[in-house]
Design a protein around this motif. Structure first.
Motif, PDB file in Angstrom:
ATOM      1  N   ALA A  31       0.829  -1.211   0.000  1.00 28.61           N
ATOM      2  CA  ALA A  31       0.000   0.000   0.000  1.00 28.61           C
ATOM      3  C   ALA A  31       0.855   1.249   0.000  1.00 28.61           C
ATOM      4  O   ALA A  31       0.452   2.297  -0.493  1.00 28.61           O
ATOM      5  N   LYS A  32       2.100   1.130   0.523  1.00 30.55           N
ATOM      6  CA  LYS A  32       2.957   2.311   0.586  1.00 30.55           C
ATOM      7  C   LYS A  32       3.731   2.505  -0.709  1.00 30.55           C
ATOM      8  O   LYS A  32       4.415   3.507  -0.893  1.00 30.55           O
ATOM      9  N   GLY A  33       3.660   1.522  -1.601  1.00 27.90           N
ATOM     10  CA  GLY A  33       4.479   1.593  -2.811  1.00 27.90           C
ATOM     11  C   GLY A  33       4.015   2.681  -3.769  1.00 27.90           C
ATOM     12  O   GLY A  33       2.923   3.204  -3.673  1.00 27.90           O
ATOM     13  N   LYS A  34       4.873   2.989  -4.709  1.00 29.80           N
ATOM     14  CA  LYS A  34       4.583   4.073  -5.658  1.00 29.80           C
ATOM     15  C   LYS A  34       4.633   3.467  -7.048  1.00 29.80           C
ATOM     16  O   LYS A  34       5.591   2.801  -7.402  1.00 29.80           O
ATOM     17  N   THR A  35       3.598   3.691  -7.856  1.00 29.52           N
ATOM     18  CA  THR A  35       3.634   3.150  -9.218  1.00 29.52           C
ATOM     19  C   THR A  35       4.700   3.873 -10.032  1.00 29.52           C
ATOM     20  O   THR A  35       4.823   5.093  -9.947  1.00 29.52           O
ATOM     21  N   ARG A  36       5.447   3.143 -10.819  1.00 26.38           N
ATOM     22  CA  ARG A  36       6.495   3.781 -11.610  1.00 26.38           C
ATOM     23  C   ARG A  36       5.881   4.673 -12.687  1.00 26.38           C
ATOM     24  O   ARG A  36       4.711   4.538 -13.045  1.00 26.38           O
ATOM     25  N   SER A  37       6.695   5.566 -13.204  1.00 27.36           N
ATOM     26  CA  SER A  37       6.227   6.450 -14.275  1.00 27.36           C
ATOM     27  C   SER A  37       6.990   6.100 -15.543  1.00 27.36           C
ATOM     28  O   SER A  37       7.850   5.236 -15.530  1.00 27.36           O
ATOM     29  N   GLY A  38       6.651   6.769 -16.602  1.00 29.82           N
ATOM     30  CA  GLY A  38       7.373   6.507 -17.854  1.00 29.82           C
ATOM     31  C   GLY A  38       6.551   5.630 -18.784  1.00 29.82           C
ATOM     32  O   GLY A  38       5.418   5.281 -18.493  1.00 29.82           O
ATOM     33  N   PRO A  39       7.128   5.277 -19.936  1.00 33.34           N
ATOM     34  CA  PRO A  39       6.357   4.541 -20.943  1.00 33.34           C
ATOM     35  C   PRO A  39       5.799   3.233 -20.403  1.00 33.34           C
ATOM     36  O   PRO A  39       6.463   2.516 -19.660  1.00 33.34           O
ATOM     37  N   GLY A  40       4.551   2.957 -20.778  1.00 28.86           N
ATOM     38  CA  GLY A  40       3.942   1.686 -20.406  1.00 28.86           C
ATOM     39  C   GLY A  40       3.448   1.622 -18.987  1.00 28.86           C
ATOM     40  O   GLY A  40       2.785   0.669 -18.594  1.00 28.86           O
ATOM     41  N   SER A  41       3.728   2.639 -18.191  1.00 30.80           N
ATOM     42  CA  SER A  41       3.354   2.538 -16.780  1.00 30.80           C
ATOM     43  C   SER A  41       1.855   2.693 -16.582  1.00 30.80           C
ATOM     44  O   SER A  41       1.336   2.445 -15.515  1.00 30.80           O
ATOM     45  N   GLY A  42       1.160   3.107 -17.637  1.00 30.96           N
ATOM     46  CA  GLY A  42      -0.289   3.234 -17.523  1.00 30.96           C
ATOM     47  C   GLY A  42      -1.011   1.910 -17.622  1.00 30.96           C
ATOM     48  O   GLY A  42      -2.220   1.838 -17.458  1.00 30.96           O
ATOM     49  N   ALA A  43      -0.256   0.837 -17.884  1.00 31.85           N
ATOM     50  CA  ALA A  43      -0.952  -0.435 -18.112  1.00 31.85           C
ATOM     51  C   ALA A  43      -0.382  -1.561 -17.280  1.00 31.85           C
ATOM     52  O   ALA A  43      -0.438  -2.715 -17.678  1.00 31.85           O
ATOM     53  N   THR A  44       0.149  -1.257 -16.105  1.00 32.99           N
ATOM     54  CA  THR A  44       0.761  -2.320 -15.307  1.00 32.99           C
ATOM     55  C   THR A  44      -0.279  -3.182 -14.607  1.00 32.99           C
ATOM     56  O   THR A  44       0.027  -4.234 -14.072  1.00 32.99           O
ATOM     57  N   ASP A  45      -1.521  -2.705 -14.602  1.00 32.81           N
ATOM     58  CA  ASP A  45      -2.526  -3.441 -13.823  1.00 32.81           C
ATOM     59  C   ASP A  45      -3.389  -4.340 -14.704  1.00 32.81           C
ATOM     60  O   ASP A  45      -4.455  -4.788 -14.281  1.00 32.81           O
ATOM     61  N   ARG A  46      -2.993  -4.555 -15.944  1.00 29.85           N
ATOM     62  CA  ARG A  46      -3.790  -5.441 -16.786  1.00 29.85           C
ATOM     63  C   ARG A  46      -2.942  -6.103 -17.857  1.00 29.85           C
ATOM     64  O   ARG A  46      -1.827  -5.702 -18.118  1.00 29.85           O
ATOM     65  N   THR A  47      -3.538  -7.147 -18.444  1.00 29.28           N
ATOM     66  CA  THR A  47      -2.840  -7.845 -19.521  1.00 29.28           C
ATOM     67  C   THR A  47      -2.987  -7.030 -20.801  1.00 29.28           C
ATOM     68  O   THR A  47      -3.688  -6.026 -20.847  1.00 29.28           O
ATOM     69  N   LEU A  48      -2.371  -7.518 -21.861  1.00 32.36           N
ATOM     70  CA  LEU A  48      -2.478  -6.900 -23.179  1.00 32.36           C
ATOM     71  C   LEU A  48      -3.936  -6.835 -23.621  1.00 32.36           C
ATOM     72  O   LEU A  48      -4.345  -5.947 -24.351  1.00 32.36           O
ATOM     73  N   SER A  49      -4.714  -7.819 -23.159  1.00 29.00           N
ATOM     74  CA  SER A  49      -6.130  -7.855 -23.519  1.00 29.00           C
ATOM     75  C   SER A  49      -7.014  -7.181 -22.490  1.00 29.00           C
ATOM     76  O   SER A  49      -8.226  -7.409 -22.476  1.00 29.00           O
ATOM     77  N   ASP A  50      -6.426  -6.399 -21.627  1.00 27.63           N
ATOM     78  CA  ASP A  50      -7.180  -5.663 -20.598  1.00 27.63           C
ATOM     79  C   ASP A  50      -7.818  -6.541 -19.535  1.00 27.63           C
ATOM     80  O   ASP A  50      -8.801  -6.142 -18.903  1.00 27.63           O
ATOM     81  N   VAL A  51      -7.301  -7.736 -19.323  1.00 28.71           N
ATOM     82  CA  VAL A  51      -7.768  -8.531 -18.177  1.00 28.71           C
ATOM     83  C   VAL A  51      -7.086  -7.944 -16.937  1.00 28.71           C
ATOM     84  O   VAL A  51      -5.877  -7.788 -16.903  1.00 28.71           O
ATOM     85  N   PRO A  52      -7.849  -7.609 -15.893  1.00 27.78           N
ATOM     86  CA  PRO A  52      -7.219  -6.970 -14.734  1.00 27.78           C
ATOM     87  C   PRO A  52      -6.255  -7.916 -14.030  1.00 27.78           C
ATOM     88  O   PRO A  52      -6.510  -9.120 -13.925  1.00 27.78           O
TER      89      PRO A  52
END
Lengths: 570, 137, 309
Positions: A31-52
């Motif tokens: 919970a204390k972690g920080k999501t990384r920034s930069g390319p591709g960081s907008g999609a770390t929470d899902r697969t290529l097919s948008d499965v969460p």
């Protein structure tokens, strides 16, 4: 499909208070972690097919899985872990590189090269005119002859294609759909001319017309007449060619057209079931033909999603074949598939990167338990592959097979919390699609209403938008770009001269054959087309033996069945 | 009231891969243009006749079957023959850089290869077709 | 603002039968430059048989169109098709894909197909569509087919401007009944039940007949035809019904009345459009200190030379 159960033989058996304490500690740290920034960081929470995707998977995520019912063992229903008890220890997957270009003679040379380099089986790529039912001298063929595959206008070309190759000894996969029955007839005729009986012939014909209407668009006749052609072909080959895979129901093209993994999975299996139903509807016993049905999937760049997709495919297939269609022979429940690495993941920019992509995709296919594999060459986004790049593609498979040791353990990812949870999710999504297709009244009705095409167009557009927004990264294309991109490669070129030579060659065939036999066999074929009880295959073999060209045979059939035109679906 | 730009998006030859063409059609629509999609398997004559009837500002042709060096020049030729060479003709597909260069020399305004950002294509169309609209009315 | 042609050149090319000129003329009409052309072309209008085709999405209108075009061509007639597709309300762009079903006619010099988006045309979509149809008529095309999607108010308007209105319906879909309730009964000259091989085709026939019983048809009684546009079944009968209706229009004098109505509708739309623009300008100039809206409106009307009612 998997329900909550109480027994401790589930995968997620509770593991004691220390474990629970550790889990809480991890959650607090996470919970204390920080999501990384930069390319591709907008999609770390899902697969290529948008499965969460969760950050991590744990025993809880698989607590509901009944090991015996849902996972079992390799070689046992429902085959989640594979269809062979010893996996690749007994036999590696078939390394089968798709090849074809120019004339039959040029392709024959490439086949000899590939076989000498250690390839196990042949795979024929045909040119567009051949795929669409046109001869090389037809107006529609202008500019297309030999460009993306080999030109096969008549039996003469098929004989040249296999010159010096023992057709009784190798297996051949032919990727052709609209005119597939003609290609099978040509293959049989060519082999018999070389003294090899049809019962000895092993290989696969793609022939999957349903996915053409959905994705690849290499159609000729409308859907319902074409289903008859396919059923005839399956019936004939089941009876006369025990080593022949009668169809290769394909998801590869559906994926290439832009679908998600779940759509690829669901639409492919739905198509397969439609063929099963069509054969059963003419009175065929399911166990007589099901063991020879085969499938063809894409292996895309989202590593674990693909592995889960392959495992789910086997499980779904086994369940439907046994429970819904009443198949009794275990061979009817076993999903056998070929895989090709994703063409749509390859880039024109920095093409050497494609070698790396293909390696990862190949590994996913192997960890997913594929029976045979084609790895793309790095330059295929630009042109047909050169000898050098196709060799690298083959070596990719060989390094995988002989150096990485992933083949030493069957289904090594089985039991992984993540992979089992994702396999489940894939199955659930596929079943949801099956229900939707049912509501339309079946696959053909869904095709006619544009359902599949719309789903694919939407998924494709969503992907493109997220790529443009740099949520999805493609290295060398929207990140890590060279400022002055220079592609410096030797590319394979098919010349205009080749097209002219091929046109002359088919004209020669027409001039030097018995034209009375041509007319007669085509007429009898047309009569058979109108008679649902007369299997078309023997008539096609007769036409082919009389050296009717493919274009002539197709024209004769179009006169009876008509030509298909699509509606516009975005 | 300004008429939106009208663009014909076409697929020629026997190639059935329409994913790219459809994505571009949607992007142009989202940018406010009227897009006429010809469907698959179009001959050059059909494409040009469509563009003339629709009074198109531009034609975008997509070919992934390798037949581009035959089909693109045939469209250029047809446009000249029908006195419609003012229409902005561009395209894309499986086209190696050398071929792209040659096609541009022959009269194709721009070739976009796989991976070209949609926004670049939209910008190009707005700019070039907008310019043509100003010249031609 | 440049010009591919001057007005004179355009009119010259138009009467020389150049398709490009017809296409440009339609664009001019869409851009509000219709006035320049219509002065010169209006006298040439009145030969063509105009047919409107409407119906809910998915009924197979484009396939029907293609079959009708084929039939007309077999009879040696030249054909114009105006195909109206919805414009996106968000981007104001449009994806016009209906041409696809007419591919077989693309290289036929005697078939002219124009796609039209339903965007905010000067004079409404009906205005732009009818302009296109009139231009095709003036150009010399024998048959003009106007195809609209859906059955909203504007589609009904468009359809009505044609001489013969075909309403296409398909069995087994609730759409058809909705359509019948939405005011379509009153405008249809021929009901076309497409997909005649559908198991529920007969039921739909009965439903339409029973709805017709409840209405009064003083003149033309709408005909009912079943077709299977993909195989061509029923197209002969459909064409025969269209011809019967055309004959009725001429024999009964209704034809002239319809033309007058179309003319009035256009004048109304154009005048209204013009007035609206003038009004917008006046409204921009109104101050609001101390006047009530009624008084302000009166003042605006006075500037138009309109006295109190």
């Amino acid at each position: 499909m998997a329900k909550m159960i109480d027994r401790p033989s589930g995968l997620g058996a509770p593991a004691g208070p220390d474990f629970a304490e550790q889990e809480r500690a991890w959650e607090a740290a996470s919970a204390k972690g920080k999501t990384r920034s930069g390319p591709g960081s907008g999609a770390t929470d899902r697969t290529l097919s948008d499965v969460p995707l969760k950050t991590i998977y744990s025993p809880e995520d698989v607590a509901h899985i009944d090991l015996a019912r849902d996972v079992a063992w390799p070689g046992q229903y429902p085959y989640t872990r594979g269809i062979h008890p010893n996996g690749y220890r007994d036999r590696l997957w078939t390394m089968r590189q798709f090849a074809g270009f120019g004339s039959a003679k040029q392709t024959n040379e490439r086949y000899h090269f590939l076989l000498a380099q250690g390839q196990h089986g042949l795979s024929v790529a045909f040119d567009m005119p051949t795929l669409m039912g046109y001869d090389s001298d037809a107006p529609h063929a202008r500019g297309e002859v030999g460009k993306c595959g080999v030109a096969i206008d008549s039996l003469a070309d098929m004989e040249t294609l296999f010159d010096g190759i023992d057709m009784g000894d190798i297996t051949t996969s032919m990727t052709i759909n609209g005119p597939a029955a003609i290609a099978v007839a040509q293959y049989i005729a060519a082999a018999e001319k070389k003294g090899i009986p049809r019962a000895k012939l092993g290989g696969t014909i793609q022939a999957d017309i349903l996915k053409e209407y959905i994705a690849q668009k290499e159609w000729i006749f409308p859907p319902r007449p074409h289903m008859r052609i396919i059923v005839d072909m399956i019936q004939f080959c089941t009876a006369e060619m025990p080593k022949w895979n009668t169809i290769s129901v394909s998801g590869y093209h559906i994926r290439e057209a832009g679908s998600t993994a779940a759509q690829e999975l669901a639409f492919t299996l739905a198509d397969g079931f439609a063929y099963v139903e069509a054969c059963m509807a003419v009175g065929m016993d399911v166990d007589s033909f099901a063991p020879r049905l085969s499938y063809f999937f894409n292996s895309h760049i989202d590593f674990f999603e693909e592995i889960a997709k392959f495992r789910a495919a086997r499980r779904i297939y086994a369940r439907h074949m046994r429970e819904k269609y009443g198949a009794k022979d275990p061979k009817s429940w076993q999903l056998r598939f070929h895989t090709q690495t994703a063409g749509c993941s390859a880039t024109a920019q920095q093409p050497e990167n494609n070698i790396v992509r293909v390696a990862y995709e190949a590994m996913a296919a192997v960890l997913g338990g594929t029976q045979s594999l084609h790895t793309n060459s790095m330059d295929e986004v630009l042109a047909l592959p050169t000898e050098k790049s196709v060799e690298i593609a083959l070596r990719t498979q060989q390094v995988l097979a002989y150096e990485t040791n992933v083949t030493n353990v069957v289904d090594p990812l089985g039991g992984s919390y993540f992979v089992e949870a994702l396999t489940d999710e894939m199955e659930r999504q596929a079943e949801a699609y099956f229900a939707q297709i049912e509501e339309f009244g079946g696959v053909i009705e869904a095709i006619e209403s544009g359902f599949f095409q719309k789903e694919i167009a939407e998924a494709s557009y969503r992907y493109q938008r997220s790529f443009e927004a740099k949520e999805r990264v493609v290295v060398g294309v929207n990140a890590f770009i060279h400022d002055d991109e220079q592609v410096d490669m030797d590319l394979l070129r098919i010349t205009e001269e080749m097209e002219r030579a091929q046109a002359r060659s088919v004209q020669d065939v027409r001039a030097s054959r018995d034209n009375a036999a041509v007319t007669e066999t085509l007429e009898r074929l047309q009569v058979a087309c109108r008679d649902p009880k007369d299997n078309l295959m023997p008539h096609l073999i007769d036409c082919v033996n009389a050296y009717c060209t493919e274009g002539e045979i197709v024209e004769a059939m179009v006169k009876v069945y008509g030509r298909y035109t699509e509606r516009s679906v975005f | 009231m300004a008429r939106p730009l009208r663009i014909v998006i076409a697929k020629a030859g026997l190639d059935g891969h329409d994913r790219g063409a459809k994505v571009i059609a949607r992007a142009l629509r989202d940018a406010g243009m009227e897009v006429i999609y010809t469907g698959l398997f179009q001959a050059p004559e059909q494409i040009v006749q469509t563009a003339i009837q629709e009074d198109a500002d531009g034609i975008g042709l997509s070919i992934l079957s390798g037949a581009h060096m035959t089909l693109f020049p045939l469209v250029v030729e047809q446009l000249k023959e029908q006195e419609a060479a003012d229409i902005v003709f561009f395209g894309g597909g499986t086209i190696p850089p050398d071929d792209a260069k040659r096609l541009k020399e022959l009269g194709v305004r721009e070739i976009f290869t796989p991976g070209a950002p949609l926004q670049d294509i939209v910008d190009f169309v707005e700019r070039e077709c907008g310019r043509r609209r100003e010249l031609v009315g | 603002m440049g010009n591919l042609y001057s007005t004179d050149e355009l009119v010259g090319e138009f009467f020389a039968g150049k398709p490009r000129a017809l296409a440009r003329a339609i664009s001019w009409a869409e851009s509000g430059r219709g006035a320049e052309l219509f002065h010169r072309l209006y006298g040439h209008i009145g030969r063509a048989m105009t047919i409107g085709l409407t119906g809910p999405p998915g009924v197979g209108k484009s396939t029907l169109s293609s079959a009708l075009v084929r039939k007309a061509r077999l009879l040696g007639k030249s054909v114009g098709v105006v195909s109206v597709d919805p414009t996106s309300p968000f981007s104001h762009g449009a994806l016009l894909g209906d041409r696809i079903r007419l591919t077989e006619h693309f290289t036929d010099r005697d078939v002219f197909i124009r796609s039209m988006a339903s965007r905010g045309h000067l004079g409404g979509v009906a205005g732009a569509t009818i302009d296109a149809a009139l231009l095709m008529d003036a150009f010399g095309l024998d048959v003009v087919l106007i195809e609209t999607v859906g059955v909203g108010q504007s589609e009904i308007e468009v359809a009505e401007l044609a001489q013969t209105v075909l309403v296409a319906l398909q069995p087994g879909s609730g759409d058809s009944i909705q359509v019948l309730k939405a005011g379509i009964m009153e405008i249809a000259d021929v009901f076309v039940i497409n997909k005649a091989d559908h198991p529920m085709a007969n039921q739909l026939r009965r439903e339409i007949r029973s709805m017709m019983e409840m209405l009064n048809f003083p003149g033309w009684v709408p005909e009912l035809v079943t077709t299977q546009a993909l195989t061509g079944d029923g197209i002969e009968e459909l064409w025969a019904a269209i011809e019967r209706h055309a004959a009725y229009l001429h024999a009964s004098g209704t034809y002239r009345e319809k033309r007058r109505q179309t003319f009035l509708h256009q004048v109304h739309q154009l005048a209204l459009g013009g007035l609206e623009r003038r009004l917008e300008r006046s409204l921009r100039d109104i101050g609001d200190a101390g006047t009530d809206p009624y008084a302000a409106a009166d003042r605006v009307l006075e500037t138009f030379g309109v006295g109190k009612e």
